[in-house]
Design a protein around this motif. Structure first.
Motif, PDB file in Angstrom:
ATOM      1  N   LEU A 101      41.445  24.969  10.604  1.00  0.00           N
ATOM      2  CA  LEU A 101      40.707  26.195  10.302  1.00  0.00           C
ATOM      3  C   LEU A 101      39.276  25.862   9.869  1.00  0.00           C
ATOM      4  CD1 LEU A 101      41.219  29.253  10.233  1.00  0.00           C
ATOM      5  CD2 LEU A 101      41.494  29.028   7.764  1.00  0.00           C
ATOM      6  N   CYS A 102      39.175  24.818   9.039  1.00  0.00           N
ATOM      7  CA  CYS A 102      37.856  24.352   8.591  1.00  0.00           C
ATOM      8  C   CYS A 102      36.980  24.017   9.787  1.00  0.00           C
ATOM      9  CB  CYS A 102      38.028  23.077   7.755  1.00  0.00           C
ATOM     10  SG  CYS A 102      37.644  23.307   6.041  1.00  0.00           S
ATOM     11  N   LEU A 103      37.533  23.212  10.714  1.00  0.00           N
ATOM     12  CA  LEU A 103      36.785  22.807  11.906  1.00  0.00           C
ATOM     13  C   LEU A 103      36.288  24.030  12.674  1.00  0.00           C
ATOM     14  CD1 LEU A 103      38.820  19.928  13.593  1.00  0.00           C
ATOM     15  CD2 LEU A 103      36.502  19.820  12.728  1.00  0.00           C
ATOM     16  N   VAL A 104      37.199  24.986  12.878  1.00  0.00           N
ATOM     17  CA  VAL A 104      36.865  26.145  13.697  1.00  0.00           C
ATOM     18  C   VAL A 104      35.787  26.984  13.020  1.00  0.00           C
ATOM     19  CG1 VAL A 104      37.763  28.310  14.599  1.00  0.00           C
ATOM     20  CG2 VAL A 104      39.056  26.221  14.906  1.00  0.00           C
ATOM     21  N   LEU A 105      35.954  27.227  11.713  1.00  0.00           N
ATOM     22  CA  LEU A 105      34.960  28.049  11.014  1.00  0.00           C
ATOM     23  C   LEU A 105      33.600  27.363  10.998  1.00  0.00           C
ATOM     24  CD1 LEU A 105      36.970  29.487   8.000  1.00  0.00           C
ATOM     25  CD2 LEU A 105      36.233  30.645  10.078  1.00  0.00           C
ATOM     26  N   MET A 106      33.627  26.026  10.833  1.00  0.00           N
ATOM     27  CA  MET A 106      32.355  25.308  10.817  1.00  0.00           C
ATOM     28  C   MET A 106      31.659  25.368  12.157  1.00  0.00           C
ATOM     29  SD  MET A 106      33.135  21.974   8.581  1.00  0.00           S
ATOM     30  CE  MET A 106      31.617  21.200   9.078  1.00  0.00           C
ATOM     31  N   ALA A 107      32.460  25.343  13.231  1.00  0.00           N
ATOM     32  CA  ALA A 107      31.857  25.323  14.566  1.00  0.00           C
ATOM     33  C   ALA A 107      31.370  26.697  14.991  1.00  0.00           C
ATOM     34  CB  ALA A 107      32.854  24.780  15.584  1.00  0.00           C
ATOM     35  N   LEU A 108      31.797  27.717  14.284  1.00  0.00           N
ATOM     36  CA  LEU A 108      31.473  29.085  14.697  1.00  0.00           C
ATOM     37  C   LEU A 108      29.968  29.329  14.918  1.00  0.00           C
ATOM     38  CD1 LEU A 108      33.136  31.503  15.429  1.00  0.00           C
ATOM     39  CD2 LEU A 108      32.930  32.349  13.105  1.00  0.00           C
ATOM     40  N   PRO A 109      29.095  28.944  13.974  1.00  0.00           N
ATOM     41  CA  PRO A 109      27.663  29.204  14.206  1.00  0.00           C
ATOM     42  C   PRO A 109      27.126  28.511  15.452  1.00  0.00           C
ATOM     43  CG  PRO A 109      28.039  28.632  11.922  1.00  0.00           C
ATOM     44  CD  PRO A 109      29.323  28.378  12.644  1.00  0.00           C
ATOM     45  N   LEU A 110      27.761  27.400  15.855  1.00  0.00           N
ATOM     46  CA  LEU A 110      27.261  26.654  17.009  1.00  0.00           C
ATOM     47  C   LEU A 110      27.454  27.427  18.309  1.00  0.00           C
ATOM     48  CD1 LEU A 110      28.824  23.202  16.105  1.00  0.00           C
ATOM     49  CD2 LEU A 110      26.485  23.913  15.713  1.00  0.00           C
ATOM     50  N   LEU A 111      28.366  28.392  18.305  1.00  0.00           N
ATOM     51  CA  LEU A 111      28.706  29.078  19.546  1.00  0.00           C
ATOM     52  C   LEU A 111      28.067  30.451  19.639  1.00  0.00           C
ATOM     53  CD1 LEU A 111      32.500  28.294  19.550  1.00  0.00           C
ATOM     54  CD2 LEU A 111      30.667  26.984  20.523  1.00  0.00           C
ATOM     55  N   ILE A 112      27.196  30.776  18.715  1.00  0.00           N
ATOM     56  CA  ILE A 112      26.574  32.096  18.731  1.00  0.00           C
ATOM     57  C   ILE A 112      25.327  32.039  19.602  1.00  0.00           C
ATOM     58  CG2 ILE A 112      25.517  33.869  17.295  1.00  0.00           C
ATOM     59  CD1 ILE A 112      27.258  32.942  15.018  1.00  0.00           C
ATOM     60  N   PRO A 113      25.167  32.998  20.520  1.00  0.00           N
ATOM     61  CA  PRO A 113      23.950  33.005  21.337  1.00  0.00           C
ATOM     62  C   PRO A 113      22.697  32.956  20.459  1.00  0.00           C
ATOM     63  CG  PRO A 113      25.477  34.651  22.131  1.00  0.00           C
ATOM     64  CD  PRO A 113      26.081  34.078  20.887  1.00  0.00           C
ATOM     65  N   PHE A 114      21.692  32.206  20.933  1.00  0.00           N
ATOM     66  CA  PHE A 114      20.518  31.941  20.096  1.00  0.00           C
ATOM     67  C   PHE A 114      19.843  33.225  19.620  1.00  0.00           C
ATOM     68  CE2 PHE A 114      19.799  27.623  22.347  1.00  0.00           C
ATOM     69  CZ  PHE A 114      20.923  27.139  21.735  1.00  0.00           C
ATOM     70  N   ASN A 115      19.785  34.220  20.508  1.00  0.00           N
ATOM     71  CA  ASN A 115      19.099  35.437  20.081  1.00  0.00           C
ATOM     72  C   ASN A 115      19.914  36.183  19.027  1.00  0.00           C
ATOM     73  OD1 ASN A 115      21.000  36.130  22.178  1.00  0.00           O
ATOM     74  ND2 ASN A 115      20.170  38.184  22.025  1.00  0.00           N
ATOM     75  N   VAL A 116      21.250  36.054  19.085  1.00  0.00           N
ATOM     76  CA  VAL A 116      22.075  36.709  18.079  1.00  0.00           C
ATOM     77  C   VAL A 116      21.918  36.000  16.734  1.00  0.00           C
ATOM     78  CG1 VAL A 116      24.417  37.391  17.468  1.00  0.00           C
ATOM     79  CG2 VAL A 116      23.673  37.535  19.819  1.00  0.00           C
ATOM     80  N   VAL A 117      21.758  34.658  16.765  1.00  0.00           N
ATOM     81  CA  VAL A 117      21.460  33.943  15.523  1.00  0.00           C
ATOM     82  C   VAL A 117      20.216  34.547  14.881  1.00  0.00           C
ATOM     83  CG1 VAL A 117      20.732  31.741  14.537  1.00  0.00           C
ATOM     84  CG2 VAL A 117      22.525  31.790  16.248  1.00  0.00           C
ATOM     85  N   GLY A 118      19.205  34.768  15.713  1.00  0.00           N
ATOM     86  CA  GLY A 118      17.986  35.395  15.207  1.00  0.00           C
ATOM     87  C   GLY A 118      18.268  36.767  14.640  1.00  0.00           C
ATOM     88  N   THR A 119      19.036  37.567  15.388  1.00  0.00           N
ATOM     89  CA  THR A 119      19.355  38.923  14.932  1.00  0.00           C
ATOM     90  C   THR A 119      20.110  38.888  13.606  1.00  0.00           C
ATOM     91  OG1 THR A 119      19.566  39.533  17.243  1.00  0.00           O
ATOM     92  CG2 THR A 119      20.433  41.081  15.636  1.00  0.00           C
ATOM     93  N   ILE A 120      21.088  37.986  13.517  1.00  0.00           N
ATOM     94  CA  ILE A 120      21.867  37.889  12.277  1.00  0.00           C
ATOM     95  C   ILE A 120      20.949  37.653  11.091  1.00  0.00           C
ATOM     96  CG2 ILE A 120      23.454  36.398  11.004  1.00  0.00           C
ATOM     97  CD1 ILE A 120      25.046  36.036  13.531  1.00  0.00           C
ATOM     98  N   TRP A 121      20.008  36.726  11.253  1.00  0.00           N
ATOM     99  CA  TRP A 121      19.148  36.382  10.111  1.00  0.00           C
ATOM    100  C   TRP A 121      18.091  37.430   9.857  1.00  0.00           C
ATOM    101  CZ3 TRP A 121      19.659  33.025   6.189  1.00  0.00           C
ATOM    102  CH2 TRP A 121      20.802  32.226   6.265  1.00  0.00           C
ATOM    103  N   GLN A 122      17.734  38.143  10.912  1.00  0.00           N
ATOM    104  CA  GLN A 122      16.819  39.258  10.729  1.00  0.00           C
ATOM    105  C   GLN A 122      17.483  40.322   9.852  1.00  0.00           C
ATOM    106  OE1 GLN A 122      16.035  41.271  14.351  1.00  0.00           O
ATOM    107  NE2 GLN A 122      13.925  41.718  13.847  1.00  0.00           N
TER     108      GLN A 122
END
Lengths: 295, 267
Positions: A101-122
């Motif tokens: 579970l740790c591995l999966v949760l940690m890897a989660l941000p790596l699989l988010i589309p780059f523009n959505v990463v931006g949107t999330i932080w916006q």
């Protein structure tokens, strides 16, 4: 593994070669063409020689973007590498549901589309609706990444740490798992301190993967585009305009093709140099691995 | 019960990772009036209207369909051409093999920003702008090298004796490859496909440059619709949440190979 010499293997490589030639060589030749020519449209080209290179090398705009880029990559590495190692050392070592579970949760941000990463932080950072922005304002911190360059920088950096630290951690963790349990037992018998265990057992075993992690993070942060573009749009002013953002502005926004192409080629040379370092590291690792098997 | 410090470190770190994602989810379940009107840690009046908007409006959900089409096309193309090449690199030495392998790597490392404009011109000349295949081919730039490197890393682990035994037993090369060799590196193929899928899915710069309307990916739909309609935060957040799903669904299967995939098959 010693591999026999067989030039017929070329036939197996041919499809890749054809495909990558279309998607890499032809575009690159276009770039070269633009870099040495001037054009007024209509597919008419005039030889410009090294004019564009000269212009770009002395352009304060490029110097600014390059300086910001190097500073950004340096800060990213200085935070993510130690933090990644620290996280890797604390990850659960047994193979069970929780460690998976740790591995999966940690890897989660790596699989988010780059523009959505931006949107999330916006959304997360905005002063009016974001949890981070609201909390900081409530604490009396004058935080606004839209207008304050320092805040914009902090936001972009925290965003990158959030996005990519797990990559460093996962790679280091993979390295740690290759350490035989007997090493730790021997250290225990010798009454080695925690630091000594880290310095003499864990760090040497992690050296290879750590090098890969550093190079990957350097490369990818060096060509970062979408995330800061979505969050800050390169602003306020030019405060977070990194190399790729500047290049895209120049080429697709203003159609300054000549300078943009010259810029691209110099950019590409830097990338080529780093790729070569990466390649050398990789092949050395492969060799270590095979010689280790031979022992 | 004694709580170990490492458990605390991991909890804090994972909270840090999940908090922004939670906030996005929180936003996607609120109405716009609630988002801009007040501040609450969880949605007071829960609504699925934002998701309904996306799933009922073709201009929204076609973004996902377009993205999925070119991502799947790209994954199939990349793996198909990468398999024989990776075999060649892992089993034989041939003229220029090292240079070729290195050159592939430089393409993985190439900044998409450098290629955006030439790609646009190349695919304009071929009349392929705004088609799924254009984006799929463009993404081959970094995915084919990635697939070759990952697959080569996995194939290296298969002993050469297996190939030799198959030759002696009279297998032809295609039959040996499909019937014996591919099942042996099934894990590697899965991991390579996952990473091709992922890197094509997260990329926006090239897919944005090469599409206008028909093949527009979800990432572009998100940026354009939002700026036009004056910040519809709820729908934007819901669209973001929906883009997380493909990654979240398959990650469980490759969890033990994530590091290996990112390190291009080495580690």
């Amino acid at each position: 593994m010693d591999r026999p010499w067989n030039n017929k293997a070329w036939f197996l490589v041919l499809p890749v070669l054809a495909l990558v030639a279309i998607s890499a060589v032809i575009p690159l030749m276009t770039v070269v063409n633009y870099a040495f020519n001037d054009t007024f449209g209509n597919n008419q080209f005039f030889w410009a020689g090294l004019e564009w290179f000269d212009e770009m090398i002395h352009s304060s705009r490029l110097h600014g973007a390059l300086g910001r880029q190097i500073l950004f990559s340096a800060i990213i590495l200085a935070i993510e590498v130690p933090l990644g190692i620290f996280i890797a050392l604390n990850m659960p070592k047994n193979k069970g549901f929780w460690s998976s579970l740790c591995l999966v949760l940690m890897a989660l941000p790596l699989l988010i589309p780059f523009n959505v990463v931006g949107t999330i932080w916006q959304i997360f950072g905005r002063v009016d609706i974001g949890l981070l922005g609201r909390t900081l304002s409530a604490l009396g911190v004058d935080y606004n990444y839209v207008s304050d360059p320092i805040d914009a920088w902090i936001t972009v950096i925290v965003m990158d740490v959030w996005h990519w630290t797990s990559l460093v951690a996962l790679l280091c963790f993979a390295g740690l798992q290759s350490i035989p349990q007997a090493y730790y037992q021997a250290a225990k018998i010798d009454q080695a301190s925690r630091w000594a265990v880290f310095r003499h057992i864990e760090l040497p075993k992690m050296k290879g993967v750590l090098l890969i992690a550093v190079l990957l993070r350097f490369m990818d942060s060096f060509m970062i585009y979408t995330e800061p573009f979505v969050v800050t749009g390169g602003g306020p002013g030019n405060a977070t305009t990194f190399l790729s953002i500047d290049l895209a502005k120049m080429a697709t926004g203003q159609f300054d093709l000549g300078p943009a192409a010259a810029f691209s080629l110099m950019y590409f040379l830097v990338i080529l140099l780093i790729s070569w370092v990466f390649y050398t590291v990789m092949t050395n690792l492969d060799r270590d691995e095979t010689s280790g098997e031979a022992k | 019960m004694r709580i170990r410090p490492s458990a605390i470190v991991m909890t804090v770190y994972i909270l840090f990772l999940l908090l922004p994602i939670y906030w996005l989810l929180n936003m996607s379940l609120k109405t716009n009036a609630e988002i801009t009107g007040g501040f609450s840690l969880w949605p007071r009046d829960l609504t699925f209207r934002n998701f309904a908007t996306i799933l009922s409006d073709p201009s929204w959900y076609m973004g996902y369909v377009n993205s999925l089409i070119y991502v799947v096309l790209n994954t199939v193309i990349s793996i198909t051409v990468a398999l024989p090449a990776a075999y060649a690199f892992s089993r034989y030495r041939f003229l220029g093999d090292k240079h070729l392998f290195f050159w592939l790597l430089t393409n993985r490392m190439a900044p998409p920003a450098v290629f955006a404009l030439p790609f646009f011109q190349l695919y304009s000349a071929m009349n392929l702008i705004d088609t799924h295949i254009a984006v799929a081919l463009a993404h081959c730039l970094f995915n084919v090298p990635l697939a070759v490197w990952i697959l080569e890393g996995f194939m290296r682990g298969v002993p050469k004796e297996i190939d030799e035994t198959a030759w002696i037993d009279g297998y032809s090369f295609p039959r040996f490859f499909a019937r014996i060799f591919m099942p042996l590196i099934a894990n590697g193929i899965g991991v390579a496909a996952f990473f091709c899928f992922m890197f094509s899915w997260v990329e926006l710069l090239l897919s944005r440059t090469l599409t206008t309307t028909v093949a527009k990916p979800i990432g572009v739909t998100m940026t354009r619709t939002v700026s036009a309609s004056g910040m519809d935060w709820g729908v934007l957040a819901a669209a973001g949440i929906l883009t997380l799903i493909p990654g979240a669904l398959v990650i469980w299967f490759v969890r033990n190979y994530i590091a290996r995939g990112f390190a291009l098959g080495r580690v």
